[in-house]
Design an enzyme around this catalytic site. Sequence first.
Site, PDB file in Angstrom:
ATOM      1  N   GLU A  30       8.275 -15.690  -9.805  1.00  0.00           N
ATOM      2  CA  GLU A  30       7.701 -14.403  -9.420  1.00  0.00           C
ATOM      3  C   GLU A  30       7.220 -13.596 -10.631  1.00  0.00           C
ATOM      4  O   GLU A  30       6.141 -13.011 -10.592  1.00  0.00           O
ATOM      5  CB  GLU A  30       8.774 -13.601  -8.660  1.00  0.00           C
ATOM      6  CG  GLU A  30       8.320 -12.265  -8.132  1.00  0.00           C
ATOM      7  CD  GLU A  30       9.420 -11.543  -7.350  1.00  0.00           C
ATOM      8  OE1 GLU A  30      10.599 -11.912  -7.468  1.00  0.00           O
ATOM      9  OE2 GLU A  30       9.083 -10.599  -6.632  1.00  0.00           O
ATOM     10  N   TRP A  78      -2.626  -2.976  -1.701  1.00  0.00           N
ATOM     11  CA  TRP A  78      -2.290  -4.402  -1.751  1.00  0.00           C
ATOM     12  C   TRP A  78      -3.150  -5.035  -0.665  1.00  0.00           C
ATOM     13  O   TRP A  78      -2.935  -4.799   0.522  1.00  0.00           O
ATOM     14  CB  TRP A  78      -0.803  -4.608  -1.467  1.00  0.00           C
ATOM     15  CG  TRP A  78      -0.357  -6.034  -1.564  1.00  0.00           C
ATOM     16  CD1 TRP A  78       0.035  -6.699  -2.685  1.00  0.00           C
ATOM     17  CD2 TRP A  78      -0.226  -6.967  -0.482  1.00  0.00           C
ATOM     18  NE1 TRP A  78       0.388  -7.987  -2.379  1.00  0.00           N
ATOM     19  CE2 TRP A  78       0.243  -8.184  -1.033  1.00  0.00           C
ATOM     20  CE3 TRP A  78      -0.458  -6.907   0.896  1.00  0.00           C
ATOM     21  CZ2 TRP A  78       0.478  -9.313  -0.268  1.00  0.00           C
ATOM     22  CZ3 TRP A  78      -0.224  -8.040   1.663  1.00  0.00           C
ATOM     23  CH2 TRP A  78       0.246  -9.230   1.077  1.00  0.00           C
ATOM     24  N   CYS A  93       0.842  -1.187   0.000  1.00  0.00           N
ATOM     25  CA  CYS A  93       0.000   0.000   0.000  1.00  0.00           C
ATOM     26  C   CYS A  93       0.884   1.246   0.000  1.00  0.00           C
ATOM     27  O   CYS A  93       1.864   1.323   0.736  1.00  0.00           O
ATOM     28  CB  CYS A  93      -0.964   0.083   1.174  1.00  0.00           C
ATOM     29  SG  CYS A  93      -2.127  -1.268   1.235  1.00  0.00           S
ATOM     30  N   HIS A 115      17.933 -37.746  -4.654  1.00  0.00           N
ATOM     31  CA  HIS A 115      17.240 -38.142  -3.415  1.00  0.00           C
ATOM     32  C   HIS A 115      15.747 -37.813  -3.464  1.00  0.00           C
ATOM     33  O   HIS A 115      15.110 -37.714  -2.419  1.00  0.00           O
ATOM     34  CB  HIS A 115      17.895 -37.459  -2.212  1.00  0.00           C
ATOM     35  CG  HIS A 115      19.322 -37.865  -2.026  1.00  0.00           C
ATOM     36  ND1 HIS A 115      19.695 -39.135  -1.649  1.00  0.00           N
ATOM     37  CD2 HIS A 115      20.478 -37.182  -2.236  1.00  0.00           C
ATOM     38  CE1 HIS A 115      21.012 -39.215  -1.596  1.00  0.00           C
ATOM     39  NE2 HIS A 115      21.512 -38.046  -1.955  1.00  0.00           N
ATOM     40  N   ASN A 131      -1.986   2.643   5.412  1.00  0.00           N
ATOM     41  CA  ASN A 131      -1.047   1.582   5.042  1.00  0.00           C
ATOM     42  C   ASN A 131      -0.656   0.864   6.325  1.00  0.00           C
ATOM     43  O   ASN A 131      -0.121   1.491   7.243  1.00  0.00           O
ATOM     44  CB  ASN A 131       0.197   2.182   4.377  1.00  0.00           C
ATOM     45  CG  ASN A 131       1.298   1.144   4.205  1.00  0.00           C
ATOM     46  OD1 ASN A 131       1.023  -0.040   4.058  1.00  0.00           O
ATOM     47  ND2 ASN A 131       2.540   1.590   4.249  1.00  0.00           N
ATOM     48  N   GLY A 132      -0.910  -0.435   6.384  1.00  0.00           N
ATOM     49  CA  GLY A 132      -0.564  -1.208   7.580  1.00  0.00           C
ATOM     50  C   GLY A 132      -1.676  -2.192   7.873  1.00  0.00           C
ATOM     51  O   GLY A 132      -2.488  -2.520   6.991  1.00  0.00           O
ATOM     52  N   GLU A 148      17.662 -18.264  -5.981  1.00  0.00           N
ATOM     53  CA  GLU A 148      17.223 -16.943  -6.420  1.00  0.00           C
ATOM     54  C   GLU A 148      16.682 -17.001  -7.863  1.00  0.00           C
ATOM     55  O   GLU A 148      15.677 -16.366  -8.190  1.00  0.00           O
ATOM     56  CB  GLU A 148      18.384 -15.945  -6.310  1.00  0.00           C
ATOM     57  CG  GLU A 148      18.094 -14.547  -6.828  1.00  0.00           C
ATOM     58  CD  GLU A 148      16.919 -13.862  -6.131  1.00  0.00           C
ATOM     59  OE1 GLU A 148      16.426 -14.368  -5.108  1.00  0.00           O
ATOM     60  OE2 GLU A 148      16.482 -12.812  -6.648  1.00  0.00           O
ATOM     61  N   LYS A 206       6.037  -4.541  -3.503  1.00  0.00           N
ATOM     62  CA  LYS A 206       7.488  -4.449  -3.280  1.00  0.00           C
ATOM     63  C   LYS A 206       7.868  -4.454  -1.798  1.00  0.00           C
ATOM     64  O   LYS A 206       8.734  -5.203  -1.389  1.00  0.00           O
ATOM     65  CB  LYS A 206       8.002  -3.163  -3.935  1.00  0.00           C
ATOM     66  CG  LYS A 206       9.501  -2.978  -3.828  1.00  0.00           C
ATOM     67  CD  LYS A 206      10.167  -3.183  -5.148  1.00  0.00           C
ATOM     68  CE  LYS A 206      11.669  -3.116  -5.070  1.00  0.00           C
ATOM     69  NZ  LYS A 206      12.289  -4.254  -5.739  1.00  0.00           N
ATOM     70  N   ARG A 266       4.164  -0.449  -4.555  1.00  0.00           N
ATOM     71  CA  ARG A 266       3.829  -0.880  -3.189  1.00  0.00           C
ATOM     72  C   ARG A 266       2.499  -1.641  -3.123  1.00  0.00           C
ATOM     73  O   ARG A 266       2.112  -2.135  -2.065  1.00  0.00           O
ATOM     74  CB  ARG A 266       3.752   0.344  -2.271  1.00  0.00           C
ATOM     75  CG  ARG A 266       5.059   1.091  -2.154  1.00  0.00           C
ATOM     76  CD  ARG A 266       4.886   2.311  -1.303  1.00  0.00           C
ATOM     77  NE  ARG A 266       4.633   1.980   0.068  1.00  0.00           N
ATOM     78  CZ  ARG A 266       5.557   1.858   1.022  1.00  0.00           C
ATOM     79  NH1 ARG A 266       6.814   2.084   0.732  1.00  0.00           N
ATOM     80  NH2 ARG A 266       5.238   1.549   2.255  1.00  0.00           N
ATOM     81  N   LYS A 279      12.978 -15.827  -8.865  1.00  0.00           N
ATOM     82  CA  LYS A 279      12.772 -14.767  -9.862  1.00  0.00           C
ATOM     83  C   LYS A 279      11.869 -15.258 -10.987  1.00  0.00           C
ATOM     84  O   LYS A 279      10.957 -14.565 -11.420  1.00  0.00           O
ATOM     85  CB  LYS A 279      14.129 -14.332 -10.399  1.00  0.00           C
ATOM     86  CG  LYS A 279      14.181 -12.943 -10.903  1.00  0.00           C
ATOM     87  CD  LYS A 279      14.596 -11.927  -9.862  1.00  0.00           C
ATOM     88  CE  LYS A 279      13.919 -12.079  -8.525  1.00  0.00           C
ATOM     89  NZ  LYS A 279      14.419 -11.202  -7.505  1.00  0.00           N
TER      90      LYS A 279
HETATM   91  O1  M6R Z   1      12.794  -5.044   0.828  1.00  0.00           O
HETATM   92  P1  M6R Z   1      13.268  -6.414   1.203  1.00  0.00           P
HETATM   93  O2  M6R Z   1      14.613  -6.735   0.607  1.00  0.00           O
HETATM   94  O3  M6R Z   1      13.279  -6.650   2.678  1.00  0.00           O
HETATM   95  O4  M6R Z   1      12.233  -7.398   0.565  1.00  0.00           O
HETATM   96  C1  M6R Z   1      12.302  -8.776   0.831  1.00  0.00           C
HETATM   97  C2  M6R Z   1      11.449  -9.569  -0.132  1.00  0.00           C
HETATM   98  O5  M6R Z   1      10.107  -9.217   0.004  1.00  0.00           O
HETATM   99  C3  M6R Z   1      11.884  -9.350  -1.577  1.00  0.00           C
HETATM  100  O6  M6R Z   1      13.220  -9.649  -1.773  1.00  0.00           O
HETATM  101  C4  M6R Z   1      11.038 -10.214  -2.539  1.00  0.00           C
HETATM  102  O7  M6R Z   1      11.352 -11.555  -2.342  1.00  0.00           O
HETATM  103  C5  M6R Z   1      11.302  -9.761  -3.967  1.00  0.00           C
HETATM  104  N1  M6R Z   1      10.064  -9.391  -4.581  1.00  0.00           N
HETATM  105  C6  M6R Z   1      11.970 -10.770  -4.794  1.00  0.00           C
HETATM  106  O8  M6R Z   1      12.193 -10.344  -6.093  1.00  0.00           O
END
Ligand code: M6R
Length: 590
Positions: free
Chosen positions: A469, A73, A2, A485, A97-98, A462, A585, A27, A466
Amino acid sequence: MCGIIGYAGGGNAAENVYEGLKRLEYRGYDSAGMAVIAPSGEVKVIKKQGKVSVLEPYIADIRGAVGMGHTRWATHGKPSDINAHPHSAGGIYVVHNGIIENYAELKEKLIAAGETFISETDSEVIAHLIKLNCDGNILTALHKTAKMLTGSYALMVMREGEHKIAVLKYRSSLIVGYGEGENFCASDRPALAGKCDKISVLEDGDFALISAEKIEIFDKDLTPVCRPKTENALTAEKLGLNGCPHYMLKELREVPQTVQNTFNSFNEVKDELSEVLSGTKRVIFLGCGTAYHAGLIGKKYFETFARIPAEAENASEFRYKDPVISRGDAVFAVTQSGETADTIEAALLAKSLGAKVIAVTNVPQSAITRCVHAVVPVAAGAEICVAATKSYVGQIAALYLCALTFAGKAVTPKEFKLLSELPAALQKTINNINVYTLAHMCARSGGVYFLGRGYDYAVALEGSLKLKEVSYVPSEGYPAGELKHGTLALIDENTVSVVLITDSALAPKSENAVEQVLSRGGKVAVITCLPAVAKRLEGKAEIILLPACNKFLSPLVSAIAVQELAYRTAVILGRDPDKPRNLAKSVTVE
Ligand code: M6R
């Protein structure tokens, strides 16, 4: 998680709020809304399900010089017009926001008192509480309401007939911006880029009143306070796409500069870091998602260079496991945004148990920086794409330097040469990388498995995150040695296994994994910086050959390959890589 923005000034509030919301869209982007006070004192509200652009057709009709907006969000209540903010009750309008953790109990009491609710959100209770607590003074009503709320909240409140915005910050970020004849408040810096010269970061418990003429800040007891004003260095140009179709691609292209800037910035904090780390006997890396994956590499750097025990853990798990922490432990809280609730709470817990806590973050003055013993900057600049790219590589670069510093190694001429050559090697990787064939393979596949050993395993995790995501292709990351395994059962002709091989000592073992997958009919791609591996596997697997690289720095190079792969796959499948479905984000809620 948000984004909220407020404006008071001589300009058009609706246009300013809309522009700010567009900049805060990373956000959250499932619904958006705004409220503007017309010169008559009447409040006009528009709120809709969808991305911020759904508001555009309406803003020309909204006249007024004071307004606030919200991009959502969803946490409580599905995305819908009704659940979108602002929420209102009796002439009080609120954007939030929260999370209000005690909302159910408050709602029950408010309903019993005769209040009528129209949304499923937790936030609507705030509007009703302020309405009931308001005897004409919006600030004291907000103060009284704050005492009734449990949770996290960055709040903006408007009241019919009053040409100002009251704000409150508690465990969700909020800044105010000082313009010429106009003032702002917002969740985050990008909203104010190019809008005002100075900003102040509000502290937990702060209230503020924003009008065209002034910004007044008050502490938790409503005593007037001053918060430091800093330059607002972020410009609108820095937030542009710079000719790229997506922020993800633009930000990937900024990796070499990020690494160079992170190296430069490190010199300013090196001595302080050494002091904070002196006497450290064990290090723990905490983070979420991509930041956790960077921590896995940090752990290896400390084990290798400093030969001390090191661990990496999801911040969300660490918080609730009753962690064993002793004096002599140092905790690195890795977070791009510096706002992730789980990481902040985990860092605070470790600190309360006696650990030294170091933040590794991309956002100066973010929440995490205010609760740790030292801050190591990641100098990536604003990262707008929800998927982390340049910040991940910057985090690894910063952790590499932290480990070398702790190990007390003056950088040897050989290491210095490697480091100074790194940005050029990263640039070369970006210029030459071609993952189109592999991206088409992934886009058509039923599942993609990323495999690796050692550092390659950390990057495999990672790469998998990615890809899923931004492309929504099912994917997992596994240690290459674990394949036999259990995971082999998943391999068939519809799967793609992406095997990372950057350490010549481990190459023969990882090549075994390639052969095991091929024997079962699976498709294989190999990402390697070892020409001999490429030669051996040519014709059997799709080969992505990267520039030769020192094994400790290889994660920075292979990260580019997996990020580029995720991006290209997303584009082939017609996804929006900058705003993946269901995500946001900055994850400021638990
Ligand atoms: O702002 P942060 O690095 O603490 O965020 C952590 C995760 O939410 C963030 O890395 C998330 O996994 C990304 N969207 C990955 O691309």
